[in-house]
Design an enzyme around this catalytic site. Structure first.
Site, PDB file in Angstrom:
ATOM      1  N   ASN A  70       0.834  -1.210   0.000  1.00 47.62           N
ATOM      2  CA  ASN A  70       0.000   0.000   0.000  1.00 47.62           C
ATOM      3  C   ASN A  70       0.872   1.265   0.000  1.00 47.62           C
ATOM      4  O   ASN A  70       0.370   2.354   0.240  1.00 47.62           O
ATOM      5  CB  ASN A  70      -0.945   0.019   1.218  1.00 47.62           C
ATOM      6  CG  ASN A  70      -0.190   0.165   2.529  1.00 47.62           C
ATOM      7  OD1 ASN A  70       1.030  -0.009   2.570  1.00 47.62           O
ATOM      8  ND2 ASN A  70      -0.893   0.484   3.605  1.00 47.62           N
ATOM      9  N   ARG A  99       5.482   2.680   3.229  1.00 43.14           N
ATOM     10  CA  ARG A  99       6.887   3.057   3.450  1.00 43.14           C
ATOM     11  C   ARG A  99       7.222   4.336   2.684  1.00 43.14           C
ATOM     12  O   ARG A  99       7.866   5.238   3.209  1.00 43.14           O
ATOM     13  CB  ARG A  99       7.790   1.907   3.011  1.00 43.14           C
ATOM     14  CG  ARG A  99       9.292   2.193   2.997  1.00 43.14           C
ATOM     15  CD  ARG A  99       9.877   2.329   4.394  1.00 43.14           C
ATOM     16  NE  ARG A  99      11.314   2.445   4.389  1.00 43.14           N
ATOM     17  CZ  ARG A  99      12.142   1.593   4.990  1.00 43.14           C
ATOM     18  NH1 ARG A  99      11.692   0.562   5.641  1.00 43.14           N
ATOM     19  NH2 ARG A  99      13.433   1.793   4.971  1.00 43.14           N
ATOM     20  N   ASP A 142      -4.365  -2.272   1.277  1.00 44.92           N
ATOM     21  CA  ASP A 142      -3.945  -2.252   2.675  1.00 44.92           C
ATOM     22  C   ASP A 142      -4.341  -3.561   3.374  1.00 44.92           C
ATOM     23  O   ASP A 142      -5.526  -3.934   3.374  1.00 44.92           O
ATOM     24  CB  ASP A 142      -4.650  -1.050   3.340  1.00 44.92           C
ATOM     25  CG  ASP A 142      -4.117  -0.752   4.720  1.00 44.92           C
ATOM     26  OD1 ASP A 142      -3.625  -1.674   5.394  1.00 44.92           O
ATOM     27  OD2 ASP A 142      -4.215   0.422   5.129  1.00 44.92           O
ATOM     28  N   THR A 170      11.477 -10.308  14.469  1.00 45.07           N
ATOM     29  CA  THR A 170      12.731  -9.601  14.695  1.00 45.07           C
ATOM     30  C   THR A 170      13.471 -10.167  15.905  1.00 45.07           C
ATOM     31  O   THR A 170      12.845 -10.627  16.869  1.00 45.07           O
ATOM     32  CB  THR A 170      12.455  -8.091  14.892  1.00 45.07           C
ATOM     33  OG1 THR A 170      13.682  -7.449  15.191  1.00 45.07           O
ATOM     34  CG2 THR A 170      11.491  -7.803  16.016  1.00 45.07           C
ATOM     35  N   LYS A 199       5.846  -7.129  16.980  1.00 46.79           N
ATOM     36  CA  LYS A 199       6.337  -8.428  16.493  1.00 46.79           C
ATOM     37  C   LYS A 199       6.072  -9.508  17.541  1.00 46.79           C
ATOM     38  O   LYS A 199       5.838 -10.667  17.205  1.00 46.79           O
ATOM     39  CB  LYS A 199       7.825  -8.343  16.161  1.00 46.79           C
ATOM     40  CG  LYS A 199       8.159  -7.347  15.062  1.00 46.79           C
ATOM     41  CD  LYS A 199       7.694  -7.838  13.698  1.00 46.79           C
ATOM     42  CE  LYS A 199       8.213  -6.967  12.567  1.00 46.79           C
ATOM     43  NZ  LYS A 199       7.765  -7.388  11.251  1.00 46.79           N
ATOM     44  N   ALA A 228      21.761   0.750  11.325  1.00 40.19           N
ATOM     45  CA  ALA A 228      23.092   1.158  11.772  1.00 40.19           C
ATOM     46  C   ALA A 228      24.167   1.141  10.668  1.00 40.19           C
ATOM     47  O   ALA A 228      24.695   2.197  10.299  1.00 40.19           O
ATOM     48  CB  ALA A 228      23.511   0.285  12.946  1.00 40.19           C
ATOM     49  N   LEU A 229      24.483  -0.028  10.131  1.00 44.21           N
ATOM     50  CA  LEU A 229      25.612  -0.093   9.195  1.00 44.21           C
ATOM     51  C   LEU A 229      25.315   0.661   7.887  1.00 44.21           C
ATOM     52  O   LEU A 229      26.194   1.311   7.323  1.00 44.21           O
ATOM     53  CB  LEU A 229      25.970  -1.569   8.922  1.00 44.21           C
ATOM     54  CG  LEU A 229      27.177  -1.811   8.018  1.00 44.21           C
ATOM     55  CD1 LEU A 229      28.430  -1.114   8.523  1.00 44.21           C
ATOM     56  CD2 LEU A 229      27.450  -3.317   7.888  1.00 44.21           C
ATOM     57  N   ARG A 253      23.554   3.314   7.618  1.00 41.23           N
ATOM     58  CA  ARG A 253      23.766   4.739   7.921  1.00 41.23           C
ATOM     59  C   ARG A 253      25.264   5.066   7.976  1.00 41.23           C
ATOM     60  O   ARG A 253      25.706   6.075   7.427  1.00 41.23           O
ATOM     61  CB  ARG A 253      23.136   5.072   9.289  1.00 41.23           C
ATOM     62  CG  ARG A 253      21.675   5.460   9.181  1.00 41.23           C
ATOM     63  CD  ARG A 253      20.963   5.480  10.513  1.00 41.23           C
ATOM     64  NE  ARG A 253      21.388   6.460  11.523  1.00 41.23           N
ATOM     65  CZ  ARG A 253      21.197   7.770  11.446  1.00 41.23           C
ATOM     66  NH1 ARG A 253      20.637   8.293  10.377  1.00 41.23           N
ATOM     67  NH2 ARG A 253      21.578   8.576  12.449  1.00 41.23           N
TER      68      ARG A 253
END
Ligand code: NAD
Ligand code: USQ
Length: 384
Positions: free
Chosen positions: A32, A35, A74, A144, A185, A238-239, A241
């Protein structure tokens, strides 16, 4: 196999759809564009020049001759979800279609509630669609590693054998998630395990670590097939970025002491793990959990790695120790099991100086597109 990829326009969903299609599966995707909308809300955008979903599907067909069907809608809408399931009659469902950012979920009450509704309701609709329309289908759900948090004991793969007052049982591993997003999650895991127990749904819950990387075999076929790549404080991980920061001479944003340790994996290995899970399905009524990462690093380790590789490439990378905007342990014990996917055949692509160098060089190609504004951390866990 007929495979439905939910969230198939995303960072991982689009390369997964292409990978499964190249492996001979009949792939349909649902999205949808949440993001894309959230990145607009944040005033940020993908480093890579991504096409819209319709253009991606068309370009993939031109390059490979293969068809990927797309459905725009959606998952929190039950009638839309049922309609897609009836049209596709999937044998496997790869479910990426959620709001994936911990910082986004902590911006405000509205963002927290929206994240919980989007993720938990969407997954409930998927579970009910499986129960009612394709009861023999296999659900492969992206969870996750952050569901477990950072306990002071070894983390097992989903379950732990406990002896309590002289009696023993194998129970779900305790969960202590660190954000409103990570909580969703955990809620999903409970709902999916319930669906397996009560309705016999076959399910694989993939507790994935932090993904890094920008290229897969399929994204390399044509620039129009590249996946999105975010580096802002809310959606960048993290990585990813750190590599962008290195390229523009921005001091690496290590939060707090930098001892936060997590499981990491290359995007190439996400593709492998999904294929392994889809092609080796859970049994009817089975709820299995795989920890999906290949190695663990602290944030400090990653910053030092990027700094060292940057120096080899002639880039002067400095590291900034910023006050941690999150509420999390900055130094802690971390040792998580991750053997089940390896037993199924996963061949890890580990992080090395060469991998980081290659990664930095790829980021350099898009250097002119980098926006400075969204890099510094602004979202705080203690904001009201
Ligand atoms: P992403 O945001 O790029 O992909 C998710 C996609 O789902 C997006 O395209 C979004 O528009 C879509 N979506 C969200 N809600 C939807 C809804 N209600 N209906 C239809 N589509 C919807 O995120 P990603 O980084 O590719 O992550 C994919 C999944 O993997 C997420 O569930 C995330 O929690 C999980 N995960 C990601 C990582 C990582 O490091 N990227 C690590 C562990 C787990
Ligand atoms: N961090 C920094 N500097 C940064 C960005 C992050 O020090 O510039 C630190 C964070 O404080 C945290 C760690 O790095 O301790 C990881 O943060 P992250 O933003 O890379 O990843 P996280 O918020 O955990 O979320 C990402 C994905 C999410 C997925 C999760 C896997 O966005 O979808 O669920 O990784 S896991 O971490 O295993 O829970």
């Amino acid at each position: 196999m007929r495979v439905l990829v939910l969230g198939g326009d995303g960072y991982l969903g689009w390369p997964t759809a292409m990978d499964l299609s190249m492996a001979g599966h009949d792939v349909s995707v649902v999205d949808n564009f949440l993001r894309r909308t959230m990145l607009t809300e944040m005033g940020a955008g993908s480093l890579t020049p991504i096409q819209n979903l319709q253009e991606r599907v068309k370009a993939f067909h031109e390059v490979t001759g293969l068809e990927i069907r797309s459905f725009i809608g959606d998952l929190t809408d039950p009638s839309f979800t049922d309609e897609v399931f009836r049209a596709v009659m999937p044998e496997a469902i790869v479910h990426y279609g959620e709001q994936p950012s911990a910082p986004y979920s902590m911006i405000s009450r509205r963002h927290g509630v929206m994240t919980q509704r989007n993720n938990v309701e969407g997954t409930l609709n998927v579970i009910f669609a499986i129960r009612d329309i394709v009861p023999d289908a296999h659900l492969v759900k992206l969870g996750t590693m952050g569901e477990y948090g950072t306990p002071n004991i070894d983390i097992e793969e989903g379950f732990i054998e406990i002896e309590h007052k002289g009696r023993k049982d194998t129970l779900p591993f305790p969960k202590v998630p660190g954000s409103m997003y990570h909580l969703t999650k955990v809620h999903d895991s409970h709902n999916i395990q319930f669906a397996s127990r009560i309705w016999g749904v076959a399910a694989t819950d993939l507790n994935q670590g932090v993904v890094y990387g920008i290229r897969t075999d399929e994204t390399d076929l044509d620039e129009r097939l590249c996946t999105r790549f975010d580096y802002d404080e809310v959606f960048g991980t993290a990585l990813n970025r750190f590599c962008v920061q290195a390229v523009i001479g921005y001091p690496l944003t290590v939060y707090g002491k930098g001892g936060q340790t997590r499981g990491f994996l290359n995007i190439i290995d996400t593709m492998q793990c999904i294929r392994l899970a889809v092609e080796n399905p859970a049994e009817s009524g089975e709820y299995r959990v795989f920890n999906q990462f290949t190695e663990q690093f602290s944030v400090r380790d990653l910053a030092e790695l990027v700094q060292r590789v940057g120096a080899d490439l002639g880039i002067n990378v400095s590291v900034d120790r910023l006050e941690d905007p999150r509420i999390e342990a900055e130094e802690h014990y971390y040792n998580a099991a991750h053997t089940k996917l390896v037993e199924l055949g996963l061949e890890p692509h580990l992080l090395s100086d060469e991998v980081v160098a290659h990664f930095i060089e790829t980021v350099q190609r898009y250097k002119d597109r980098i926006l400075l504004g969204p890099i510094a951390p602004k979202t705080r866990w203690d904001s009201r």
